[in-house]
Design a protein around this motif. Structure first.
Motif, PDB file in Angstrom:
ATOM      1  N   HIS A   2      -7.082  -0.483   5.248  1.00 37.33           N
ATOM      2  CA  HIS A   2      -7.282   0.114   6.591  1.00 37.33           C
ATOM      3  C   HIS A   2      -8.394  -0.581   7.365  1.00 37.33           C
ATOM      4  O   HIS A   2      -8.115  -1.206   8.373  1.00 37.33           O
ATOM      5  CB  HIS A   2      -7.482   1.637   6.527  1.00 37.33           C
ATOM      6  CG  HIS A   2      -6.383   2.316   5.768  1.00 37.33           C
ATOM      7  ND1 HIS A   2      -5.055   2.066   6.036  1.00 37.33           N
ATOM      8  CD2 HIS A   2      -6.385   3.186   4.716  1.00 37.33           C
ATOM      9  CE1 HIS A   2      -4.304   2.757   5.207  1.00 37.33           C
ATOM     10  NE2 HIS A   2      -5.080   3.434   4.385  1.00 37.33           N
TER      11      HIS A   2
ATOM     12  N   HIS B   2       0.851  -1.198   0.000  1.00 33.68           N
ATOM     13  CA  HIS B   2       0.000   0.000   0.000  1.00 33.68           C
ATOM     14  C   HIS B   2       0.881   1.240   0.000  1.00 33.68           C
ATOM     15  O   HIS B   2       1.484   1.595   1.012  1.00 33.68           O
ATOM     16  CB  HIS B   2      -0.936   0.015   1.211  1.00 33.68           C
ATOM     17  CG  HIS B   2      -1.992   1.086   1.126  1.00 33.68           C
ATOM     18  ND1 HIS B   2      -3.345   0.809   1.179  1.00 33.68           N
ATOM     19  CD2 HIS B   2      -1.892   2.423   0.966  1.00 33.68           C
ATOM     20  CE1 HIS B   2      -4.021   1.953   1.065  1.00 33.68           C
ATOM     21  NE2 HIS B   2      -3.157   2.939   0.944  1.00 33.68           N
TER      22      HIS B   2
ATOM     23  N   HIS C  96     -10.077   2.253   0.196  1.00 32.96           N
ATOM     24  CA  HIS C  96      -9.686   2.860   1.477  1.00 32.96           C
ATOM     25  C   HIS C  96     -10.930   3.012   2.352  1.00 32.96           C
ATOM     26  O   HIS C  96     -11.908   3.641   1.931  1.00 32.96           O
ATOM     27  CB  HIS C  96      -9.140   4.271   1.274  1.00 32.96           C
ATOM     28  CG  HIS C  96      -7.733   4.353   0.795  1.00 32.96           C
ATOM     29  ND1 HIS C  96      -7.332   3.889  -0.420  1.00 32.96           N
ATOM     30  CD2 HIS C  96      -6.624   4.886   1.388  1.00 32.96           C
ATOM     31  CE1 HIS C  96      -6.031   4.128  -0.571  1.00 32.96           C
ATOM     32  NE2 HIS C  96      -5.577   4.731   0.509  1.00 32.96           N
TER      33      HIS C  96
ATOM     34  N   HIS D 119       1.388   5.346  -2.096  1.00 36.47           N
ATOM     35  CA  HIS D 119       0.865   6.388  -2.998  1.00 36.47           C
ATOM     36  C   HIS D 119       2.072   7.031  -3.669  1.00 36.47           C
ATOM     37  O   HIS D 119       2.477   8.136  -3.311  1.00 36.47           O
ATOM     38  CB  HIS D 119       0.066   7.434  -2.218  1.00 36.47           C
ATOM     39  CG  HIS D 119      -1.186   6.903  -1.607  1.00 36.47           C
ATOM     40  ND1 HIS D 119      -2.419   7.022  -2.206  1.00 36.47           N
ATOM     41  CD2 HIS D 119      -1.398   6.219  -0.460  1.00 36.47           C
ATOM     42  CE1 HIS D 119      -3.342   6.442  -1.448  1.00 36.47           C
ATOM     43  NE2 HIS D 119      -2.747   5.950  -0.378  1.00 36.47           N
TER      44      HIS D 119
ATOM     45  N   ASP E 211       1.862   2.865   3.239  1.00 38.40           N
ATOM     46  CA  ASP E 211       0.904   3.942   2.972  1.00 38.40           C
ATOM     47  C   ASP E 211       1.656   5.275   2.913  1.00 38.40           C
ATOM     48  O   ASP E 211       2.455   5.491   2.023  1.00 38.40           O
ATOM     49  CB  ASP E 211      -0.219   3.949   4.007  1.00 38.40           C
ATOM     50  CG  ASP E 211      -1.416   4.781   3.545  1.00 38.40           C
ATOM     51  OD1 ASP E 211      -1.402   5.259   2.403  1.00 38.40           O
ATOM     52  OD2 ASP E 211      -2.368   4.950   4.321  1.00 38.40           O
TER      53      ASP E 211
HETATM   54 ZN   LIG Z   1      -3.600   5.003   1.250  1.00 40.08          ZN
END
Ligand SMILES: [Zn+2]
Length: 403
Positions: A256, A69, A223, A71, A310
């Motif tokens: 999450h 995970h 998410h 970005h 994340d």
């Molecule tokens: Zn995320």
């Protein structure tokens, strides 16, 4: 460096567990020579310290790490240091800020994404599941820049991509863009975010996400930060649709899923059984403090729990280390996996459950024909590597020596 065929010597591999009574007291290891050809492991032989080969210096070889995970498209990495702002408290505040900043970030995002990948590789990661923004501000530019960066890094890193409507499917007019993006081959998953609190309807937003996935033969990775009833209902919605559409099995994930942290043990057991039955996975960055995810219960029921960093350095959070071994260490400490056996199992959180030994201590990796995706750590065994967050000394991806 590209290498079609080469040999490694003094490679430390795990060969089994040593038991006392029924307890694992030690992990057995031996040195080997490993031959690599065309991106695959060609042979594994008894060690010959005099061989003409790259010297692994007795470092432990493990499967390369996977960050499930990230970005990569909108990190602030590479820009001047900036901690999170107290002014932006809600997801909607964040969206307003992104609408203002995304055009600026995109100007330099290709180089900065490559630098971020370099950083992850330095910690032994060669595979990343990356979300990328799809929203009216980004259009398709977040994807375009991310793909350019990944193309520049393709010899040494792999990624799978999640189309992420960060600004809501309906809160901003993003569904038409998502319909276009869903048809692109390089996109593997349809994403989403907080269907109830952002888009006002679980059925409407989740229904659209599931339909896009089914129509385009993609997976799902949504998410979900919502706690309480709407969070639980959103998870149940995905379970129900996945049971109805078995082609989504193993391809549907909730990232999450903090609502699971608020369930009683009995409720968590029931939910874990349903997730496992449907083949719906949970992706976690392993929060702690007032959110403790029931990861051991999920694993006990056979739910696939994927782990990722994340946020590494961005406007949401700057605490992700980028180090998957650190995540495995955090899980081990948080959930009490302190014995040789349990620490060695915790390595699987960094490798998507590819471990040198299976649960019974049989050697299962590496095998001849396996992809030559491996990391070398200065440790005597997996348990030590997890417990000490041992330094990574080398990474090989698809047979290419990264460093
Ligand atoms: Zn995320």
């Amino acid at each position: 460096m590209e290498n079609k065929s080469y040999s490694l010597k003094n490679v430390l591999l795990e060969t089994g567990f040593a038991y006392q009574d029924k307890d694992v007291v030690k992990t057995k290891t031996e040195l080997f020579c490993v031959d690599v050809e065309n991106g695959k492991i060609k042979s594994i032989q008894p060690n010959n310290p005099n061989a003409q080969a790259i010297d692994a210096k007795g470092h432990l070889m493990l499967p390369a790490f996977k960050d499930m995970h990230a970005h990569l498209d909108k990190m602030l990495f590479g820009l001047p240091w900036q901690a999170v702002s107290e002014k932006r408290k809600t997801v909607k505040d964040m969206i307003a800020y992104e609408q203002q900043m995304i055009p600026v970030w995109l100007e330099t995002s290709i180089e900065r994404t490559e630098k971020m990948i370099d950083m992850l590789q330095g910690y032994g990661t060669d595979f990343i599941r990356s979300h990328f923004n799809v929203d009216p501000t980004s259009g398709l530019n977040s994807l375009k820049n991310l793909e350019k960066a990944l193309n520049n890094k393709k010899a040494t890193a792999n990624a799978e991509l999640v189309a992420f409507p960060q600004h809501g499917l309906f809160y901003t007019d993003t569904l038409p863009l998502m319909k276009d993006v869903a048809q692109i081959d390089s996109v593997s998953f349809i994403g989403g975010v907080d269907p109830y609190s952002l888009d006002g309807s679980i059925d409407k937003a989740m229904g659209a996400i599931v339909q896009l996935a089914l129509d385009n033969n993609k997976g799902i990775d949504v998410h979900l930060h919502e706690m309480g009833e709407s969070g639980v209902k959103t998870i149940e919605f995905l379970i129900d649709r996945t049971l109805e559409n078995p082609q989504l099995r193993g391809k549907a994930f909730m990232s999450h899923a903090f609502a699971l942290s608020r369930l009683s043990t009995v409720e968590a057991e029931k939910m874990a059984a349903r997730l496992a039955e449907a083949g719906v996975g949970i992706v976690s960055s392993v929060p702690f403090g007032d959110i403790i995810m029931p990861i051991p219960i999920l694993r006990k029921h056979g739910v696939e729990v994927l782990i990722g960093n994340d946020n590494i350095q961005d406007h949401w959070n700057t605490f992700g280390s980028g180090n998957m071994l650190q995540k495995a260490n955090l899980i081990a400490e948080l959930y009490g996996y302190g014995t040789e056996y349990h620490l060695s199992r915790a390595l699987g959180f960094a490798t998507r459950y590819k471990t040198p030994l299976d649960d019974q201590g049989n050697q299962q990796w590496p095998k001849v024909g396996d992809a030559a995706d491996m990391v070398f750590v200065n440790a005597s065994c997996s348990a030590e590597a997890v417990s000490r967050i041992s330094p990574v000394t080398s990474l090989i991806h698809n047979g290419n020596v990264v460093f």
